[in-house]
Design an enzyme around this catalytic site. Sequence first.
Site, PDB file in Angstrom:
ATOM      1  N   LYS A  10       0.814  -1.214   0.000  1.00  0.00           N
ATOM      2  CA  LYS A  10       0.000   0.000   0.000  1.00  0.00           C
ATOM      3  C   LYS A  10       0.857   1.277   0.000  1.00  0.00           C
ATOM      4  O   LYS A  10       2.070   1.228   0.260  1.00  0.00           O
ATOM      5  CB  LYS A  10      -0.925  -0.028   1.223  1.00  0.00           C
ATOM      6  CG  LYS A  10      -1.933  -1.189   1.197  1.00  0.00           C
ATOM      7  CD  LYS A  10      -2.943  -1.071   2.338  1.00  0.00           C
ATOM      8  CE  LYS A  10      -3.949  -2.214   2.313  1.00  0.00           C
ATOM      9  NZ  LYS A  10      -4.998  -2.039   3.370  1.00  0.00           N
ATOM     10  N   TYR A  50     -12.403  -2.303  -3.836  1.00  0.00           N
ATOM     11  CA  TYR A  50     -12.913  -2.509  -2.465  1.00  0.00           C
ATOM     12  C   TYR A  50     -14.441  -2.390  -2.406  1.00  0.00           C
ATOM     13  O   TYR A  50     -14.982  -2.041  -1.348  1.00  0.00           O
ATOM     14  CB  TYR A  50     -12.276  -1.495  -1.522  1.00  0.00           C
ATOM     15  CG  TYR A  50     -10.867  -1.837  -1.059  1.00  0.00           C
ATOM     16  CD1 TYR A  50     -10.628  -2.965  -0.277  1.00  0.00           C
ATOM     17  CD2 TYR A  50      -9.783  -1.023  -1.360  1.00  0.00           C
ATOM     18  CE1 TYR A  50      -9.348  -3.278   0.179  1.00  0.00           C
ATOM     19  CE2 TYR A  50      -8.493  -1.328  -0.908  1.00  0.00           C
ATOM     20  CZ  TYR A  50      -8.294  -2.451  -0.143  1.00  0.00           C
ATOM     21  OH  TYR A  50      -7.026  -2.756   0.312  1.00  0.00           O
ATOM     22  N   PHE A  58     -15.573   3.563   6.846  1.00  0.00           N
ATOM     23  CA  PHE A  58     -14.203   3.954   6.473  1.00  0.00           C
ATOM     24  C   PHE A  58     -13.954   3.877   4.967  1.00  0.00           C
ATOM     25  O   PHE A  58     -12.821   4.057   4.527  1.00  0.00           O
ATOM     26  CB  PHE A  58     -13.183   3.088   7.226  1.00  0.00           C
ATOM     27  CG  PHE A  58     -13.340   1.594   7.040  1.00  0.00           C
ATOM     28  CD1 PHE A  58     -12.866   0.961   5.904  1.00  0.00           C
ATOM     29  CD2 PHE A  58     -13.967   0.826   8.019  1.00  0.00           C
ATOM     30  CE1 PHE A  58     -13.001  -0.410   5.735  1.00  0.00           C
ATOM     31  CE2 PHE A  58     -14.110  -0.550   7.857  1.00  0.00           C
ATOM     32  CZ  PHE A  58     -13.621  -1.170   6.703  1.00  0.00           C
ATOM     33  N   ARG A  86      -1.571 -14.366   4.791  1.00  0.00           N
ATOM     34  CA  ARG A  86      -2.253 -13.680   5.894  1.00  0.00           C
ATOM     35  C   ARG A  86      -1.458 -13.800   7.193  1.00  0.00           C
ATOM     36  O   ARG A  86      -1.441 -12.881   8.017  1.00  0.00           O
ATOM     37  CB  ARG A  86      -3.686 -14.208   6.039  1.00  0.00           C
ATOM     38  CG  ARG A  86      -4.520 -13.871   4.793  1.00  0.00           C
ATOM     39  CD  ARG A  86      -5.945 -14.358   4.891  1.00  0.00           C
ATOM     40  NE  ARG A  86      -6.741 -13.601   5.833  1.00  0.00           N
ATOM     41  CZ  ARG A  86      -7.233 -12.391   5.610  1.00  0.00           C
ATOM     42  NH1 ARG A  86      -7.000 -11.779   4.470  1.00  0.00           N
ATOM     43  NH2 ARG A  86      -7.955 -11.785   6.512  1.00  0.00           N
ATOM     44  N   THR A  92      -5.051  -7.230  10.802  1.00  0.00           N
ATOM     45  CA  THR A  92      -5.366  -5.980  10.098  1.00  0.00           C
ATOM     46  C   THR A  92      -4.907  -4.759  10.891  1.00  0.00           C
ATOM     47  O   THR A  92      -4.308  -3.841  10.333  1.00  0.00           O
ATOM     48  CB  THR A  92      -6.892  -5.876   9.864  1.00  0.00           C
ATOM     49  OG1 THR A  92      -7.309  -7.034   9.127  1.00  0.00           O
ATOM     50  CG2 THR A  92      -7.258  -4.627   9.088  1.00  0.00           C
ATOM     51  N   ARG A 103       2.805  -6.297   9.326  1.00  0.00           N
ATOM     52  CA  ARG A 103       2.060  -5.179   9.928  1.00  0.00           C
ATOM     53  C   ARG A 103       2.635  -4.795  11.295  1.00  0.00           C
ATOM     54  O   ARG A 103       2.659  -3.610  11.640  1.00  0.00           O
ATOM     55  CB  ARG A 103       0.578  -5.518   9.996  1.00  0.00           C
ATOM     56  CG  ARG A 103      -0.092  -5.381   8.610  1.00  0.00           C
ATOM     57  CD  ARG A 103      -1.411  -6.051   8.550  1.00  0.00           C
ATOM     58  NE  ARG A 103      -2.158  -5.772   7.328  1.00  0.00           N
ATOM     59  CZ  ARG A 103      -3.166  -6.532   6.910  1.00  0.00           C
ATOM     60  NH1 ARG A 103      -3.532  -7.603   7.606  1.00  0.00           N
ATOM     61  NH2 ARG A 103      -3.806  -6.235   5.797  1.00  0.00           N
ATOM     62  N   ASN A 113      -2.044   0.261   6.707  1.00  0.00           N
ATOM     63  CA  ASN A 113      -1.494  -0.974   7.281  1.00  0.00           C
ATOM     64  C   ASN A 113      -0.599  -1.752   6.308  1.00  0.00           C
ATOM     65  O   ASN A 113      -0.479  -2.969   6.401  1.00  0.00           O
ATOM     66  CB  ASN A 113      -2.620  -1.844   7.864  1.00  0.00           C
ATOM     67  CG  ASN A 113      -3.606  -2.317   6.816  1.00  0.00           C
ATOM     68  OD1 ASN A 113      -3.515  -1.936   5.655  1.00  0.00           O
ATOM     69  ND2 ASN A 113      -4.532  -3.175   7.223  1.00  0.00           N
ATOM     70  N   HIS A 116      -2.234  -5.501   1.679  1.00  0.00           N
ATOM     71  CA  HIS A 116      -3.529  -6.182   1.560  1.00  0.00           C
ATOM     72  C   HIS A 116      -3.267  -7.586   1.047  1.00  0.00           C
ATOM     73  O   HIS A 116      -2.357  -7.790   0.242  1.00  0.00           O
ATOM     74  CB  HIS A 116      -4.441  -5.447   0.565  1.00  0.00           C
ATOM     75  CG  HIS A 116      -5.621  -6.278   0.131  1.00  0.00           C
ATOM     76  ND1 HIS A 116      -6.769  -6.380   0.893  1.00  0.00           N
ATOM     77  CD2 HIS A 116      -5.808  -7.087  -0.943  1.00  0.00           C
ATOM     78  CE1 HIS A 116      -7.612  -7.213   0.289  1.00  0.00           C
ATOM     79  NE2 HIS A 116      -7.042  -7.643  -0.829  1.00  0.00           N
ATOM     80  N   GLU A 127      -9.665 -11.029  -7.347  1.00  0.00           N
ATOM     81  CA  GLU A 127      -8.734  -9.918  -7.157  1.00  0.00           C
ATOM     82  C   GLU A 127      -7.542 -10.031  -8.105  1.00  0.00           C
ATOM     83  O   GLU A 127      -7.050  -9.019  -8.602  1.00  0.00           O
ATOM     84  CB  GLU A 127      -8.268  -9.867  -5.701  1.00  0.00           C
ATOM     85  CG  GLU A 127      -9.398  -9.481  -4.746  1.00  0.00           C
ATOM     86  CD  GLU A 127      -8.964  -9.389  -3.291  1.00  0.00           C
ATOM     87  OE1 GLU A 127      -9.819  -9.073  -2.451  1.00  0.00           O
ATOM     88  OE2 GLU A 127      -7.772  -9.627  -2.999  1.00  0.00           O
TER      89      GLU A 127
END
Length: 139
Positions: A10, A50, A58, A86, A92, A103, A113, A116, A127
């Site tokens: 990100k 998203y 948010f 993950r 998250t 993270r 964060n 993704h 995706e």
Amino acid sequence: AVERTLSIIKPDATKRNLTGKINTKFEEAGLRIVAQKRIHLTQDQAGEFYAVHKERPFFGELTEFMASGPVVVQVLEGENAIAKNREVMGATNPADAAAGTIRAEFAESVGENSVHGSDAPDTAKEEISFFFSGLELVG
Ligand code: CMP
């Protein structure tokens, strides 16, 4: 089984020059980067990606942030790649992320964060095809 998952580094992380350090975490966990590109999303494109979060409070903050700078979109491949990614990312919210995870080490907040990752096989497939054509995946 060998799986593929969609990963995004990100804007908070690309801004701080963390692409290499994050990729090292993936590779050390046995995940292979089989496709990768650096792009700058518009807020509309971020909203399309998203869309499932459209009704969340948010959503505006999320799409604005995802369009605030370059991202690196990538496809990770490996045994149990979805769950493994993950695990490597951590929770998250960086405050809840286990030590040593991306993270925990790099994320700034629940919104900013750093990464993704797809959460299930069906979303991984969707995706990946949002960003990549089959020809771009080189295993
Ligand atoms: P990600 O895995 O990219 O999927 C949706 C994102 O929404 C999530 O990571 C967070 O970065 C973001 N998000 C979740 N909860 C919040 C929140 N309370 N405020 C801002 N962003 C959030």
